[in-house]
Design an enzyme around this catalytic site. Structure first.
Site: not given
Length: 227
Positions: A19, A179
């Site tokens: 990410d 996350d």
């Protein structure tokens, strides 16, 4: 807290997929500055980091919700405010943004071991491309898939599967690091192992552990166990 879950054996992967916001890059202060510019323009009080950082991984609407608070659900200018925030952010997209501590070393180690790596983010391409270009440590990404590359975004597994295809690696040999809960959901659905980036914009460590990622890492350096 151990760097990885002892119930899962140590595995070496053919590719790491990351990410972007809250995992590779700490972009919160640039996003917060864009939010505060919008708030100031509308005679609203600005907000500090402990307000905007938790929203930083979740897009423009989440930031505006954090900034406008109880006014947001019924605000008559939601679309215009969202566009104003995106414009302000695009104009200053990498003023403060930088890799989290340990990311540069991790990416170098992956390249030295000839392990492929790429980026899969829900950030739209018009923001992702200039941001990645401004961060020298990310210049060797071998695949970049954005939130609008396909017609679906995370938590759908399809963007992750597309990233694996671009990297020419079987999804089961990929590790996805993120996350947010949607990152872990997408990885599981794509038959990839997952690592929760506890250094990122998680709501709390307790909640992040509840996502049941394969690994829960306090630092990018924990990834060295799998290189």
């Amino acid at each position: 807290m151990a760097g990885f879950n002892t119930a899962t054996p140590i595995i070496n992967y053919d590719a790491f997929i990351f990410d972007l916001d809250g995992t590779l890059l700490d972009t919160a202060d640039d996003l917060g500055a864009a939010l505060n510019s919008v708030l100031s323009a509308h005679d609203q009080p600005t907000v500090c980091a402990n307000v905007y950082r938790p929203a930083a991984s979740n897009g423009a609407v989440a930031l505006l919700e954090a900034g406008f608070g109880q006014q947001w659900p019924t605000h008559p200018q939601q679309d215009a405010l969202r566009q104003q925030l995106l414009t302000a952010y695009a104009d200053n997209i990498a003023t403060h943004s930088q890799c989290f501590t340990g990311i540069a070393q991790l990416l170098i180690a992956l390249e030295q071991q000839q392990i492929k790596w790429g980026i899969m983010t829900n950030k739209p391409e018009f923001l992702t491309t200039p941001l990645v270009a401004a961060i020298s440590e990310l210049s060797d990404a071998q695949a970049i898939v954005c939130g609008d590359t396909l017609n679906v975004a995370k938590p759908s597994p399809l963007p992750l599967l597309h990233t694996a295809q671009l990297l020419d690696v079987d999804p089961s040999r990929c590790l996805y690091v993120g996350d947010a809960e949607r990152d872990i959901i997408a990885a599981k659905a794509a038959n990839m192992h997952s690592a929760a980036a506890l250094w990122g914009y998680i709501p709390s460590e307790e909640e992040a552990l509840g996502w049941q990622a394969d690994f829960n890492w306090q630092s990018p350096i924990d990834a060295f166990n799998h290189i």
